[in-house]
Write an enzyme that holds these catalytic residues in place. Structure first.
Site, PDB file in Angstrom:
ATOM      1  N   ARG A   7       0.825  -1.198  -0.191  1.00  0.00           N
ATOM      2  CA  ARG A   7      -0.011  -0.130  -0.136  1.00  0.00           C
ATOM      3  C   ARG A   7       0.976   1.391   0.110  1.00  0.00           C
ATOM      4  O   ARG A   7       1.948   1.291   0.486  1.00  0.00           O
ATOM      5  CB  ARG A   7      -0.756   0.067   1.216  1.00  0.00           C
ATOM      6  CG  ARG A   7      -1.893  -1.250   1.266  1.00  0.00           C
ATOM      7  CD  ARG A   7      -2.485  -1.310   2.696  1.00  0.00           C
ATOM      8  NE  ARG A   7      -3.376  -2.315   3.052  1.00  0.00           N
ATOM      9  CZ  ARG A   7      -3.094  -3.574   3.525  1.00  0.00           C
ATOM     10  NH1 ARG A   7      -1.919  -3.501   3.889  1.00  0.00           N
ATOM     11  NH2 ARG A   7      -3.855  -4.395   3.767  1.00  0.00           N
ATOM     12  N   LYS A  21      -1.592  -2.583   8.246  1.00  0.00           N
ATOM     13  CA  LYS A  21      -2.612  -2.124   8.898  1.00  0.00           C
ATOM     14  C   LYS A  21      -2.725  -2.580  10.224  1.00  0.00           C
ATOM     15  O   LYS A  21      -2.138  -3.828  10.510  1.00  0.00           O
ATOM     16  CB  LYS A  21      -3.953  -2.285   8.367  1.00  0.00           C
ATOM     17  CG  LYS A  21      -4.237  -1.599   7.188  1.00  0.00           C
ATOM     18  CD  LYS A  21      -5.592  -2.137   6.462  1.00  0.00           C
ATOM     19  CE  LYS A  21      -6.082  -1.154   5.170  1.00  0.00           C
ATOM     20  NZ  LYS A  21      -7.248  -1.661   4.661  1.00  0.00           N
ATOM     21  N   HIS A  63      -2.520   2.405  -5.726  1.00  0.00           N
ATOM     22  CA  HIS A  63      -3.183   1.156  -5.416  1.00  0.00           C
ATOM     23  C   HIS A  63      -3.226   0.198  -6.650  1.00  0.00           C
ATOM     24  O   HIS A  63      -3.498  -0.835  -6.275  1.00  0.00           O
ATOM     25  CB  HIS A  63      -4.449   1.514  -4.652  1.00  0.00           C
ATOM     26  CG  HIS A  63      -4.918   0.425  -3.637  1.00  0.00           C
ATOM     27  ND1 HIS A  63      -4.109   0.375  -2.439  1.00  0.00           N
ATOM     28  CD2 HIS A  63      -5.764  -0.600  -3.605  1.00  0.00           C
ATOM     29  CE1 HIS A  63      -4.847  -0.465  -1.785  1.00  0.00           C
ATOM     30  NE2 HIS A  63      -5.609  -0.944  -2.373  1.00  0.00           N
ATOM     31  N   ARG A  81      -0.972  -2.557  -6.679  1.00  0.00           N
ATOM     32  CA  ARG A  81      -1.479  -3.723  -5.492  1.00  0.00           C
ATOM     33  C   ARG A  81      -2.153  -4.630  -6.404  1.00  0.00           C
ATOM     34  O   ARG A  81      -1.929  -5.882  -6.236  1.00  0.00           O
ATOM     35  CB  ARG A  81      -2.101  -2.975  -4.537  1.00  0.00           C
ATOM     36  CG  ARG A  81      -2.060  -3.842  -3.167  1.00  0.00           C
ATOM     37  CD  ARG A  81      -2.422  -3.442  -2.072  1.00  0.00           C
ATOM     38  NE  ARG A  81      -3.159  -4.009  -1.032  1.00  0.00           N
ATOM     39  CZ  ARG A  81      -2.302  -4.724  -0.143  1.00  0.00           C
ATOM     40  NH1 ARG A  81      -1.165  -4.747  -0.081  1.00  0.00           N
ATOM     41  NH2 ARG A  81      -3.047  -5.481   0.713  1.00  0.00           N
ATOM     42  N   HIS A 131      -3.309  -9.606   3.809  1.00  0.00           N
ATOM     43  CA  HIS A 131      -4.668  -9.670   4.101  1.00  0.00           C
ATOM     44  C   HIS A 131      -4.988 -10.549   5.241  1.00  0.00           C
ATOM     45  O   HIS A 131      -4.532 -11.703   5.256  1.00  0.00           O
ATOM     46  CB  HIS A 131      -5.381 -10.312   2.874  1.00  0.00           C
ATOM     47  CG  HIS A 131      -5.415  -9.006   1.643  1.00  0.00           C
ATOM     48  ND1 HIS A 131      -5.774  -9.742   0.466  1.00  0.00           N
ATOM     49  CD2 HIS A 131      -5.699  -7.842   1.632  1.00  0.00           C
ATOM     50  CE1 HIS A 131      -5.920  -8.682  -0.192  1.00  0.00           C
ATOM     51  NE2 HIS A 131      -5.691  -7.548   0.393  1.00  0.00           N
ATOM     52  N   TYR A 182      -9.285 -11.423  -6.331  1.00  0.00           N
ATOM     53  CA  TYR A 182      -8.263 -11.442  -7.553  1.00  0.00           C
ATOM     54  C   TYR A 182      -8.774 -12.597  -8.213  1.00  0.00           C
ATOM     55  O   TYR A 182      -8.248 -12.756  -9.264  1.00  0.00           O
ATOM     56  CB  TYR A 182      -6.901 -11.279  -6.995  1.00  0.00           C
ATOM     57  CG  TYR A 182      -6.797 -10.035  -6.330  1.00  0.00           C
ATOM     58  CD1 TYR A 182      -6.669  -8.575  -7.153  1.00  0.00           C
ATOM     59  CD2 TYR A 182      -6.586  -9.912  -5.053  1.00  0.00           C
ATOM     60  CE1 TYR A 182      -6.577  -7.412  -6.468  1.00  0.00           C
ATOM     61  CE2 TYR A 182      -6.224  -8.381  -4.421  1.00  0.00           C
ATOM     62  CZ  TYR A 182      -6.158  -7.348  -5.007  1.00  0.00           C
ATOM     63  OH  TYR A 182      -6.019  -6.252  -4.560  1.00  0.00           O
TER      64      TYR A 182
END
Length: 304
Positions: free
Chosen positions: A155, A179, A250, A253, A276, A285
């Site tokens: 990111r 995150k 992004h 990504r 994730h 995806y």
């Protein structure tokens, strides 16, 4: 009346401190929750109700108001999450005796296929900074950035936070802090490694100043690059590369993940590299992959 009462602001600050200390939420999440909950508390204040007396129907009324303003489904879902967490906290702290948000449900969010670059578009975008070479020395930094974005799928917030001590180039990895302060090791290919090494030796030392810290990517004043600087840079190079799609950092990504899966990569390995927490997030995806295969079949098969 657009200002929160001191009592409301104090309980909000207590909740946000709890989020930071006990839940280890990222600063971005805390900022978003602060904005969401200030709006919620103003609604309560303006309707002359209290945190103790507000009912589930009144909370739904507030959510409906947000929906009618045209708020994105993802933002609406975050507001609901913030309200649920807030009331759960109030109950645990015995500030209130009931949790009116206990049965508040998240709306179903529409699934969408993010923009992905083809191999040809990716290569053109990666080469675009080199076309800027006569116009300044920063092509070397910019080239390194786009190579690293595509090589790792990080990111933009993670990219600008990379410090030189996070690089393990001989081993072929970079340590990424994602995150919720979760960290992961992401492989870096030889092309990106070579550009990082060159950027460090030929440009970064000259940019470095007292405000640089150990951050890898610096601006002309020696300060860490901002998200907006990366966003503007990618948009500029997309124009140079002749890419008509609306792209952002992004997009790298999404492209990283899609190209890996098209090449036969394991879904869980891609999940790990992207950071994730749930594989269901990564599975979007696989939808891109199938649509890509369908398009190839339609275009090239004699009976397509």
């Amino acid at each position: 009346m657009n200002t929160l009462h001191d009592s409301s602001r104090n309980v909000l600050e207590s909740f946000l401190n709890y989020m930071l200390i006990e839940r280890n939420f990222s600063e971005n999440t805390r900022v978003s929750y602060r904005n969401d909950l200030e709006r919620y508390l103003l609604f309560i204040q303006q309707n002359a109700i209290s945190l103790e007396s507000i009912t589930p129907n009144q909370i739904r009324e507030f959510i409906t108001e947000l929906y009618l303003t045209g708020l994105e489904p993802s933002s609406l879902a975050r507001n609901i999450s913030a309200i649920r967490s807030f009331h759960k906290f109030l109950l645990s702290e015995r500030t209130t005796s009931l949790n009116p948000a206990e049965n508040l449900h998240q709306p179903k969010q529409a699934r969408y296929l993010p923009t992905v670059l083809t191999i040809d578009e990716t290569l053109r975008l990666l080469e675009a900074p080199l076309l800027q070479k006569p116009q300044g020395k920063y092509f070397l930094r910019d080239k390194t950035i786009v190579e690293l974005l595509y090589a790792t799928g990080v990111r933009v917030s993670e990219l600008i936070s990379i410090q030189q001590q996070n690089l393990y180039l001989e081993a072929g990895f970079v340590r990424i802090f994602g995150k919720g302060s979760k960290e992961r090791l992401v492989p870096v290919g030889s092309a990106a490694t070579e550009w990082i090494t060159r950027y460090q030796s030929e440009l970064r030392q000259g940019l470095s100043g007292r405000n640089s810290g150990d951050y890898l990517f610096l601006n002309a004043r020696g300060k860490p690059l901002s998200r907006m600087a990366i966003f503007s840079m990618v948009r500029q190079y997309a124009i140079i590369a002749g890419i008509e799609k609306q792209i952002s950092p992004h997009t790298f990504r999404h492209t990283f993940a899609t190209h890996l899966l098209e090449g036969g990569a394991d879904l869980r390995a891609v999940q790990e590299m992207l950071g994730h927490s749930s594989i269901s997030t990564t599975q979007i995806y696989t939808h891109i992959d199938r649509s890509f295969v369908k398009e190839v079949h339609k275009t090239f098969h004699p009976r397509g």
